[in-house]
Write an enzyme that holds these catalytic residues in place. Sequence first.
Site, PDB file in Angstrom:
ATOM      1  N   SER A  98      -0.194 -18.632  -0.035  1.00 53.96           N
ATOM      2  CA  SER A  98      -0.633 -19.841   0.669  1.00 53.96           C
ATOM      3  C   SER A  98      -2.021 -20.258   0.206  1.00 53.96           C
ATOM      4  O   SER A  98      -2.389 -21.422   0.297  1.00 53.96           O
ATOM      5  CB  SER A  98      -0.649 -19.593   2.176  1.00 53.96           C
ATOM      6  OG  SER A  98       0.626 -19.132   2.592  1.00 53.96           O
ATOM      7  N   HIS A 106       6.328 -20.282   1.678  1.00 57.32           N
ATOM      8  CA  HIS A 106       6.694 -20.578   0.288  1.00 57.32           C
ATOM      9  C   HIS A 106       7.849 -19.654  -0.092  1.00 57.32           C
ATOM     10  O   HIS A 106       8.341 -18.871   0.749  1.00 57.32           O
ATOM     11  CB  HIS A 106       5.484 -20.408  -0.644  1.00 57.32           C
ATOM     12  CG  HIS A 106       4.773 -19.094  -0.486  1.00 57.32           C
ATOM     13  ND1 HIS A 106       5.357 -17.889  -0.790  1.00 57.32           N
ATOM     14  CD2 HIS A 106       3.521 -18.791  -0.038  1.00 57.32           C
ATOM     15  CE1 HIS A 106       4.507 -16.912  -0.559  1.00 57.32           C
ATOM     16  NE2 HIS A 106       3.382 -17.421  -0.084  1.00 57.32           N
ATOM     17  N   HIS A 160       7.791 -15.952   1.040  1.00 51.59           N
ATOM     18  CA  HIS A 160       8.202 -15.687   2.418  1.00 51.59           C
ATOM     19  C   HIS A 160       9.728 -15.792   2.567  1.00 51.59           C
ATOM     20  O   HIS A 160      10.359 -14.987   3.241  1.00 51.59           O
ATOM     21  CB  HIS A 160       7.575 -16.716   3.364  1.00 51.59           C
ATOM     22  CG  HIS A 160       6.079 -16.699   3.421  1.00 51.59           C
ATOM     23  ND1 HIS A 160       5.302 -17.716   2.924  1.00 51.59           N
ATOM     24  CD2 HIS A 160       5.210 -15.781   3.918  1.00 51.59           C
ATOM     25  CE1 HIS A 160       4.031 -17.445   3.130  1.00 51.59           C
ATOM     26  NE2 HIS A 160       3.938 -16.277   3.724  1.00 51.59           N
ATOM     27  N   LYS A 174       3.381  -7.944  -2.429  1.00 50.69           N
ATOM     28  CA  LYS A 174       2.180  -8.724  -2.769  1.00 50.69           C
ATOM     29  C   LYS A 174       0.944  -8.148  -2.073  1.00 50.69           C
ATOM     30  O   LYS A 174      -0.137  -8.053  -2.650  1.00 50.69           O
ATOM     31  CB  LYS A 174       2.416 -10.180  -2.352  1.00 50.69           C
ATOM     32  CG  LYS A 174       1.195 -11.019  -2.165  1.00 50.69           C
ATOM     33  CD  LYS A 174       0.866 -11.756  -3.419  1.00 50.69           C
ATOM     34  CE  LYS A 174      -0.492 -12.388  -3.457  1.00 50.69           C
ATOM     35  NZ  LYS A 174      -0.993 -12.940  -2.235  1.00 50.69           N
ATOM     36  N   ASP A 175       1.137  -7.763  -0.791  1.00 53.39           N
ATOM     37  CA  ASP A 175       0.039  -7.177  -0.014  1.00 53.39           C
ATOM     38  C   ASP A 175       0.278  -5.668   0.063  1.00 53.39           C
ATOM     39  O   ASP A 175       0.654  -5.132   1.104  1.00 53.39           O
ATOM     40  CB  ASP A 175      -0.007  -7.824   1.368  1.00 53.39           C
ATOM     41  CG  ASP A 175      -0.250  -9.319   1.270  1.00 53.39           C
ATOM     42  OD1 ASP A 175      -1.412  -9.716   1.159  1.00 53.39           O
ATOM     43  OD2 ASP A 175       0.736 -10.091   1.252  1.00 53.39           O
TER      44      ASP A 175
HETATM   45  P1  AMP Z   1       1.321 -14.037   4.868  1.00 46.13           P
HETATM   46  O1  AMP Z   1       1.919 -15.253   5.491  1.00 46.13           O
HETATM   47  O2  AMP Z   1       0.471 -14.310   3.685  1.00 46.13           O
HETATM   48  O3  AMP Z   1       0.670 -13.126   5.891  1.00 46.13           O
HETATM   49  O4  AMP Z   1       2.547 -13.209   4.303  1.00 46.13           O
HETATM   50  C1  AMP Z   1       3.622 -12.845   5.119  1.00 46.13           C
HETATM   51  C2  AMP Z   1       4.480 -11.841   4.380  1.00 46.13           C
HETATM   52  O5  AMP Z   1       4.947 -12.446   3.167  1.00 46.13           O
HETATM   53  C3  AMP Z   1       3.711 -10.586   3.971  1.00 46.13           C
HETATM   54  O6  AMP Z   1       4.545  -9.444   4.153  1.00 46.13           O
HETATM   55  C4  AMP Z   1       3.405 -10.843   2.516  1.00 46.13           C
HETATM   56  O7  AMP Z   1       3.258  -9.658   1.770  1.00 46.13           O
HETATM   57  C5  AMP Z   1       4.638 -11.609   2.085  1.00 46.13           C
HETATM   58  N1  AMP Z   1       4.360 -12.392   0.887  1.00 46.13           N
HETATM   59  C6  AMP Z   1       3.348 -13.276   0.689  1.00 46.13           C
HETATM   60  N2  AMP Z   1       3.376 -13.772  -0.567  1.00 46.13           N
HETATM   61  C7  AMP Z   1       4.435 -13.190  -1.187  1.00 46.13           C
HETATM   62  C8  AMP Z   1       4.988 -13.262  -2.506  1.00 46.13           C
HETATM   63  N3  AMP Z   1       4.457 -14.036  -3.445  1.00 46.13           N
HETATM   64  N4  AMP Z   1       6.071 -12.511  -2.781  1.00 46.13           N
HETATM   65  C9  AMP Z   1       6.614 -11.688  -1.841  1.00 46.13           C
HETATM   66  N5  AMP Z   1       6.138 -11.573  -0.590  1.00 46.13           N
HETATM   67  C10 AMP Z   1       5.064 -12.302  -0.260  1.00 46.13           C
END
Ligand code: AMP
Length: 279
Positions: free
Chosen positions: A186, A32, A35, A149-150
């Site tokens: 997600s 999204h 990412h 976010k994390d």
């Molecule tokens: P994920 O696919 O959820 O493991 O996230 C992959 C990376 O994208 C991680 O470093 C998350 O912190 C980052 N991320 C997820 N959602 C967001 C968001 N809304 N804004 C900024 N970074 C994000």
Amino acid sequence: MMNVVDSINALRSERRALSGRVAFVPTMGNLHAGHLSLVELAAQQADHVVVSIFVNPLQFSPGEDLDRYPRTLARDLAMLSAYPVSIVYTPDEAQLYPNGREAHTQVVVPWLSTQLCGRTRPNFFGGIATVVTKLFQLVQPDVAVFGQKDYQQGLVVKRLIEDLCFDIELVMAPIVREQDGLAMSSRNQYLTASERALAPSLYAMLQAIQRELQEGLYRETLLQDYRQALPDAFVVDYLELRSAETLQTLESPGQGDQVLLAAMTLGSTRLIDNVVVTA
Ligand code: AMP
């Protein structure tokens, strides 16, 4: 040219062919705008961007959403093709954990992993630390971009970079939100329409608390007052104010940089969010 590789050998050979600075963005896919903002930031930091897409089973505990986690690889690759990405690495579980999940060497970041999200998700940060270490070894990046976010994950990665002597610069990217303030995730697509309508109150609450703290209005019942005012549909896992740098609990809130972190479930969906409070 964006090369999509799914084997370790192909990744290594494509990586060797890159010259200059390499920035890495690890993801679990179902991309999204959050990412994509990381990919943009990565492109600004380096000559080449490598993205990985892997739903890491090691970081899920039994009963969590591993099976239903959205997997949309074709769509993700189409989205990434509009960005300056050199390599997309899309391994499967057999490749990263050939001897099985349980038998795999684990990377443990002791104290940080037991806090906040680690209390209810016992495998979470160990699984993340392990897969991130492997991906760092494979991708050999100069820069790694993670999302704020994390927040806790970012600190776990920061610690493992320091402790395991990776020569990698960590960049934390700001949280990308929907127009109504809900942090993009997600997992938001699990929300029913009525839950989706309630979801922005999480960020609204964090902002309201942040405002009070910045105005110097800290009181012992502050977090509890807001927690109680949330719609009943929210089941709060935690709402805590911690040191922004170390995640330690605070002796006297109001001093130094702090972070307000929250995790809650709405129906069957776990939502997390945070805001940094500068005193
Ligand atoms: P994920 O696919 O959820 O493991 O996230 C992959 C990376 O994208 C991680 O470093 C998350 O912190 C980052 N991320 C997820 N959602 C967001 C968001 N809304 N804004 C900024 N970074 C994000």
